[in-house]
Write a protein that holds these residues in place. Structure first.
Motif, PDB file in Angstrom:
ATOM      1  N   THR A   1       8.468 -24.770  19.391  1.00  0.00           N
ATOM      2  CA  THR A   1       9.803 -25.031  19.904  1.00  0.00           C
ATOM      3  C   THR A   1      10.616 -25.861  18.911  1.00  0.00           C
ATOM      4  N   PHE A   2      11.775 -25.348  18.573  1.00  0.00           N
ATOM      5  CA  PHE A   2      12.762 -26.078  17.785  1.00  0.00           C
ATOM      6  C   PHE A   2      13.750 -26.664  18.801  1.00  0.00           C
ATOM      7  N   GLY A   3      13.388 -27.780  19.401  1.00  0.00           N
ATOM      8  CA  GLY A   3      14.134 -28.339  20.516  1.00  0.00           C
ATOM      9  C   GLY A   3      15.539 -28.790  20.198  1.00  0.00           C
ATOM     10  N   GLN A   4      15.824 -29.121  18.965  1.00  0.00           N
ATOM     11  CA  GLN A   4      17.140 -29.634  18.594  1.00  0.00           C
ATOM     12  C   GLN A   4      18.129 -28.537  18.196  1.00  0.00           C
ATOM     13  N   LEU A   5      17.697 -27.298  18.097  1.00  0.00           N
ATOM     14  CA  LEU A   5      18.587 -26.205  17.681  1.00  0.00           C
ATOM     15  C   LEU A   5      19.246 -25.583  18.916  1.00  0.00           C
ATOM     16  N   ASN A   6      20.397 -26.112  19.285  1.00  0.00           N
ATOM     17  CA  ASN A   6      21.044 -25.729  20.533  1.00  0.00           C
ATOM     18  C   ASN A   6      22.399 -25.073  20.373  1.00  0.00           C
ATOM     19  N   GLU A   7      22.833 -24.807  19.155  1.00  0.00           N
ATOM     20  CA  GLU A   7      24.169 -24.249  18.948  1.00  0.00           C
ATOM     21  C   GLU A   7      24.088 -22.746  18.673  1.00  0.00           C
ATOM     22  N   GLY A   8      23.672 -22.379  17.488  1.00  0.00           N
ATOM     23  CA  GLY A   8      23.550 -20.993  17.096  1.00  0.00           C
ATOM     24  C   GLY A   8      24.851 -20.440  16.568  1.00  0.00           C
ATOM     25  N   PRO A   9      24.821 -19.261  16.011  1.00  0.00           N
ATOM     26  CA  PRO A   9      23.625 -18.425  15.888  1.00  0.00           C
ATOM     27  C   PRO A   9      22.720 -18.876  14.746  1.00  0.00           C
ATOM     28  N   TYR A  10      21.459 -18.454  14.857  1.00  0.00           N
ATOM     29  CA  TYR A  10      20.446 -18.753  13.851  1.00  0.00           C
ATOM     30  C   TYR A  10      19.746 -17.460  13.451  1.00  0.00           C
ATOM     31  N   ALA A  11      19.200 -17.435  12.254  1.00  0.00           N
ATOM     32  CA  ALA A  11      18.356 -16.332  11.800  1.00  0.00           C
ATOM     33  C   ALA A  11      17.054 -16.945  11.293  1.00  0.00           C
ATOM     34  N   ILE A  12      15.938 -16.301  11.611  1.00  0.00           N
ATOM     35  CA  ILE A  12      14.621 -16.854  11.300  1.00  0.00           C
ATOM     36  C   ILE A  12      13.854 -15.900  10.391  1.00  0.00           C
ATOM     37  N   PHE A  13      13.261 -16.471   9.355  1.00  0.00           N
ATOM     38  CA  PHE A  13      12.330 -15.748   8.492  1.00  0.00           C
ATOM     39  C   PHE A  13      11.022 -16.526   8.520  1.00  0.00           C
ATOM     40  N   LEU A  14       9.911 -15.815   8.551  1.00  0.00           N
ATOM     41  CA  LEU A  14       8.617 -16.506   8.546  1.00  0.00           C
ATOM     42  C   LEU A  14       7.576 -15.675   7.814  1.00  0.00           C
ATOM     43  N   PHE A  15       6.525 -16.359   7.373  1.00  0.00           N
ATOM     44  CA  PHE A  15       5.404 -15.640   6.780  1.00  0.00           C
ATOM     45  C   PHE A  15       4.106 -16.379   7.045  1.00  0.00           C
ATOM     46  N   HIS A  16       3.018 -15.616   7.032  1.00  0.00           N
ATOM     47  CA  HIS A  16       1.683 -16.149   7.268  1.00  0.00           C
ATOM     48  C   HIS A  16       1.084 -16.530   5.914  1.00  0.00           C
ATOM     49  N   ASP A  17       1.091 -17.803   5.635  1.00  0.00           N
ATOM     50  CA  ASP A  17       0.592 -18.323   4.358  1.00  0.00           C
ATOM     51  C   ASP A  17      -0.931 -18.465   4.449  1.00  0.00           C
ATOM     52  N   GLU A  18      -1.615 -17.340   4.341  1.00  0.00           N
ATOM     53  CA  GLU A  18      -3.062 -17.307   4.569  1.00  0.00           C
ATOM     54  C   GLU A  18      -3.871 -18.089   3.548  1.00  0.00           C
ATOM     55  N   ASN A  19      -3.367 -18.269   2.340  1.00  0.00           N
ATOM     56  CA  ASN A  19      -4.139 -19.008   1.329  1.00  0.00           C
ATOM     57  C   ASN A  19      -3.620 -20.426   1.115  1.00  0.00           C
ATOM     58  N   GLY A  20      -2.573 -20.827   1.827  1.00  0.00           N
ATOM     59  CA  GLY A  20      -2.095 -22.204   1.781  1.00  0.00           C
ATOM     60  C   GLY A  20      -1.384 -22.620   0.514  1.00  0.00           C
ATOM     61  N   ASP A  21      -0.817 -21.659  -0.236  1.00  0.00           N
ATOM     62  CA  ASP A  21      -0.132 -22.030  -1.485  1.00  0.00           C
ATOM     63  C   ASP A  21       1.386 -22.174  -1.316  1.00  0.00           C
ATOM     64  N   ASP A  22       1.875 -22.103  -0.074  1.00  0.00           N
ATOM     65  CA  ASP A  22       3.303 -22.233   0.233  1.00  0.00           C
ATOM     66  C   ASP A  22       4.156 -21.174  -0.445  1.00  0.00           C
ATOM     67  N   ASP A  23       3.586 -20.019  -0.721  1.00  0.00           N
ATOM     68  CA  ASP A  23       4.296 -18.936  -1.389  1.00  0.00           C
ATOM     69  C   ASP A  23       3.909 -17.622  -0.725  1.00  0.00           C
ATOM     70  N   LEU A  24       4.853 -16.695  -0.641  1.00  0.00           N
ATOM     71  CA  LEU A  24       4.566 -15.365  -0.111  1.00  0.00           C
ATOM     72  C   LEU A  24       3.966 -14.532  -1.230  1.00  0.00           C
ATOM     73  N   ASN A  25       2.690 -14.199  -1.098  1.00  0.00           N
ATOM     74  CA  ASN A  25       1.969 -13.515  -2.170  1.00  0.00           C
ATOM     75  C   ASN A  25       2.049 -12.002  -2.050  1.00  0.00           C
ATOM     76  N   THR A  26       2.259 -11.361  -3.212  1.00  0.00           N
ATOM     77  CA  THR A  26       2.304  -9.908  -3.312  1.00  0.00           C
ATOM     78  C   THR A  26       1.444  -9.474  -4.490  1.00  0.00           C
ATOM     79  N   LYS A  27       1.105  -8.202  -4.487  1.00  0.00           N
ATOM     80  CA  LYS A  27       0.372  -7.629  -5.619  1.00  0.00           C
ATOM     81  C   LYS A  27       0.789  -6.167  -5.719  1.00  0.00           C
ATOM     82  N   GLY A  28       1.356  -5.812  -6.874  1.00  0.00           N
ATOM     83  CA  GLY A  28       1.800  -4.434  -7.074  1.00  0.00           C
ATOM     84  C   GLY A  28       2.843  -4.003  -6.064  1.00  0.00           C
ATOM     85  N   GLY A  29       3.694  -4.907  -5.639  1.00  0.00           N
ATOM     86  CA  GLY A  29       4.730  -4.577  -4.676  1.00  0.00           C
ATOM     87  C   GLY A  29       4.291  -4.551  -3.232  1.00  0.00           C
TER      88      GLY A  29
END
Length: 143
Positions: free
Chosen positions: A77-105
């Motif tokens: 819950t983002f309890g303080q976000l009460n105005e909007g509009p908002y857009a959300i992007f997220l990713f599952h950082d499975e290796n914990g490097d704080d980066d979205l990892n790709t290989k060969g596209g």
């Protein structure tokens, strides 16, 4: 009789006002679905402007969260976000490097966004915009 009708009308108006205020004060109740494992964290970026969202410029976020991954779904819950509009992007950082990892596209980690029910959707800010309340985002993985 008129007095009772007037009291009911006032009571109804008060309840409606309270319900509107309660939902507006609840912020964004995010549900992330499709988490494939418990590895590390889900990183969530919340934007309130098109330029930041469309370039995924983390320096322009209005809020950010790191949620412990769990297979299936996680909530935050983002309890303080009460105005909007908002857009959300997220990713599952499975290796914990704080980066979205790709290989060969191909994505090595899952991604998701509001307004993107499918893996190849790339909504602009307007297409991804949500208002406070319950918001569900699905993670998509290439592998």
């Amino acid at each position: 009789m008129l007095r009772n009708s007037l009291q009911l009308a006032v009571l109804s108006l008060c309840i409606g006002t309270f319900a509107d205020r309660a939902s507006a004060e609840s912020g964004i109740n995010l549900i992330v679905e499709g988490v494939r494992n418990e590895h590390r964290n889900i990183l969530v970026l919340v934007f309130d402007n098109a330029a930041g969202f469309e370039t995924l410029n983390y320096e322009t976020v209005v809020d950010i969260a790191e949620i412990k991954a769990q297979s299936g779904s996680v909530r935050y819950t983002f309890g303080q976000l009460n105005e909007g509009p908002y857009a959300i992007f997220l990713f599952h950082d499975e290796n914990g490097d704080d980066d979205l990892n790709t290989k060969g596209g191909r994505l090595l980690e899952g991604i998701g966004a509001t307004g993107a029910p499918n893996r190849n959707d790339e909504p602009d800010f307007m297409g991804a915009s949500v208002m406070p309340g319950n918001v569900t985002v699905r993670l998509h993985y290439d592998q």
